[in-house]
Write an enzyme that holds these catalytic residues in place. Structure first.
Site, PDB file in Angstrom:
ATOM      1  N   ARG A 162       0.899  -0.727   0.404  1.00 42.60           N
ATOM      2  CA  ARG A 162      -0.521  -0.297  -0.088  1.00 42.60           C
ATOM      3  C   ARG A 162       1.132   0.866  -0.075  1.00 42.60           C
ATOM      4  O   ARG A 162       0.642   2.687  -0.157  1.00 42.60           O
ATOM      5  CB  ARG A 162      -0.720   0.320   1.611  1.00 42.60           C
ATOM      6  CG  ARG A 162      -1.703   1.095   1.257  1.00 42.60           C
ATOM      7  CD  ARG A 162      -3.348   0.904   2.234  1.00 42.60           C
ATOM      8  NE  ARG A 162      -4.349   1.763   2.351  1.00 42.60           N
ATOM      9  CZ  ARG A 162      -4.352   2.876   2.821  1.00 42.60           C
ATOM     10  NH1 ARG A 162      -3.333   2.992   4.492  1.00 42.60           N
ATOM     11  NH2 ARG A 162      -5.704   3.134   2.661  1.00 42.60           N
TER      12      ARG A 162
ATOM     13  N   ILE B 246      -7.460   7.562  -1.126  1.00 42.36           N
ATOM     14  CA  ILE B 246      -7.482   5.758  -1.497  1.00 42.36           C
ATOM     15  C   ILE B 246      -8.307   4.924  -0.083  1.00 42.36           C
ATOM     16  O   ILE B 246      -8.372   5.824   1.145  1.00 42.36           O
ATOM     17  CB  ILE B 246      -5.452   5.287  -1.139  1.00 42.36           C
ATOM     18  CG1 ILE B 246      -5.771   3.701  -0.861  1.00 42.36           C
ATOM     19  CG2 ILE B 246      -5.510   5.911   0.376  1.00 42.36           C
ATOM     20  CD1 ILE B 246      -4.184   3.430  -0.940  1.00 42.36           C
ATOM     21  N   SER B 247      -9.076   3.936  -0.717  1.00 40.13           N
ATOM     22  CA  SER B 247      -9.661   3.572   0.529  1.00 40.13           C
ATOM     23  C   SER B 247      -9.425   2.598   1.311  1.00 40.13           C
ATOM     24  O   SER B 247      -8.634   2.918   1.760  1.00 40.13           O
ATOM     25  CB  SER B 247     -10.817   2.781   0.395  1.00 40.13           C
ATOM     26  OG  SER B 247     -11.691   3.142  -1.243  1.00 40.13           O
ATOM     27  N   ALA B 248      -9.783   2.986   2.485  1.00 37.13           N
ATOM     28  CA  ALA B 248      -9.356   2.326   4.020  1.00 37.13           C
ATOM     29  C   ALA B 248      -9.174   0.999   3.734  1.00 37.13           C
ATOM     30  O   ALA B 248     -10.134   0.599   2.954  1.00 37.13           O
ATOM     31  CB  ALA B 248     -10.392   2.776   5.604  1.00 37.13           C
ATOM     32  N   PRO B 249      -8.103  -0.287   4.424  1.00 35.17           N
ATOM     33  CA  PRO B 249      -8.063  -1.133   3.690  1.00 35.17           C
ATOM     34  C   PRO B 249      -9.298  -2.607   4.600  1.00 35.17           C
ATOM     35  O   PRO B 249      -9.359  -3.192   3.922  1.00 35.17           O
ATOM     36  CB  PRO B 249      -7.168  -1.067   4.804  1.00 35.17           C
ATOM     37  CG  PRO B 249      -6.054  -0.223   4.750  1.00 35.17           C
ATOM     38  CD  PRO B 249      -7.109   0.306   4.726  1.00 35.17           C
TER      39      PRO B 249
END
Ligand code: SAM
Length: 226
Positions: free
Chosen positions: A36, A62-65
């Protein structure tokens, strides 16, 4: 000795498993493999393994994992499938999907459409650096409606919130396919699963609250003040 990022990545994945977001080996392996830190802006590298969205370019994130994990699990990805993502952003989520559908480079493929030119370029560079350029094709355009494909996809992943399920995307879902998409115009939206059975019949299921940037384009929030 493990690199600091590899160790942080492992700890994050352990937490995601413990918290129940990661349920399958495929999603776990992908999260352990995709770096990431290569998909965030250089100034946020030290935060790459916090379980939170981070700013990228063009006012996007960027989205959260954990959200990537939830969406990948709902899609039931497996080797060989063809995936369409609407909202490439950094390219991270596309790389996770590619790691599952084309683990050794063969089999499936991920096509990802990004609205902003500078993000299409940013994601392509990130994907190239991380080794996914052969498994992910990035296209610059409006993925809400103007799809440049004459064929369907086994899975569709939409990573921005739409006012309603875009009809063009349902058309582009193969029989037996699944699509995951946030629906709603408020701060909190409903993560929505669209299932097309083998006869082409469509069923919609709600999967709880989520928080995404808004989808732009003809079937997005084009005419709203956002
Ligand atoms: N999947 C991304 C990642 O892994 O970094 C995060 C995506 S971000 C939450 C949502 C993305 O959707 C933004 O990059 C935004 O520009 C893009 N987007 C919004 N509307 C779009 C549209 N109509 N077509 C294609 N991309 C769109």
């Amino acid at each position: 000795m493990l690199s600091p990022f590899k160790e942080e990545r492992r700890k994050l994945v352990d937490n995601l498993v413990r918290e129940g977001y990661v349920r399958s080996k495929g999603v776990m392996r992908a999260l352990l493999k995709v770096p990431r830190e290569e998909f965030v802006l250089p100034k946020y590298r030290k935060y790459a393994y916090l379980d939170m969205p981070l700013p990228i370019l063009s006012g996007q994130t960027i989205s959260a994992p954990h959200m990537c994990a939830i969406m990948c699990e709902e899609l039931r990805l497996r080797e060989g499938l063809e995936v369409l993502e609407v909202g490439t952003g950094s390219g991270y989520h596309a790389a996770l999907c590619a790691e599952i559908v084309a683990p050794e480079g063969g089999g499936g493929h991920v096509y990802s459409i990004e609205y902003f030119n500078e993000l299409a370029a940013f994601s392509k560079e990130n994907l190239r650096r991380a080794g996914y350029e052969d498994r992910v094709t990035v296209i610059n355009g409006d993925g809400s409606s103007l799809l440049p494909f004459r064929r369907g996809f086994d899975r569709i992943l939409v990573t921005a919130a739409a006012p309603k399920i875009p009809s063009k995307l349902v058309e582009h879902l193969n029989p037996g396919g699944r699509m995951i998409i946030p629906i709603g115009g408020g701060l909190v939206q409903i993560l929505t699963l669209v299932i097309k059975d083998e006869s082409g019949k469509v069923r919609v299921e709600e999967r709880g609250g989520c928080c995404f940037v808004k989808l732009k384009g003809l079937e997005g929030f084009m005419y709203e003040d956002y």
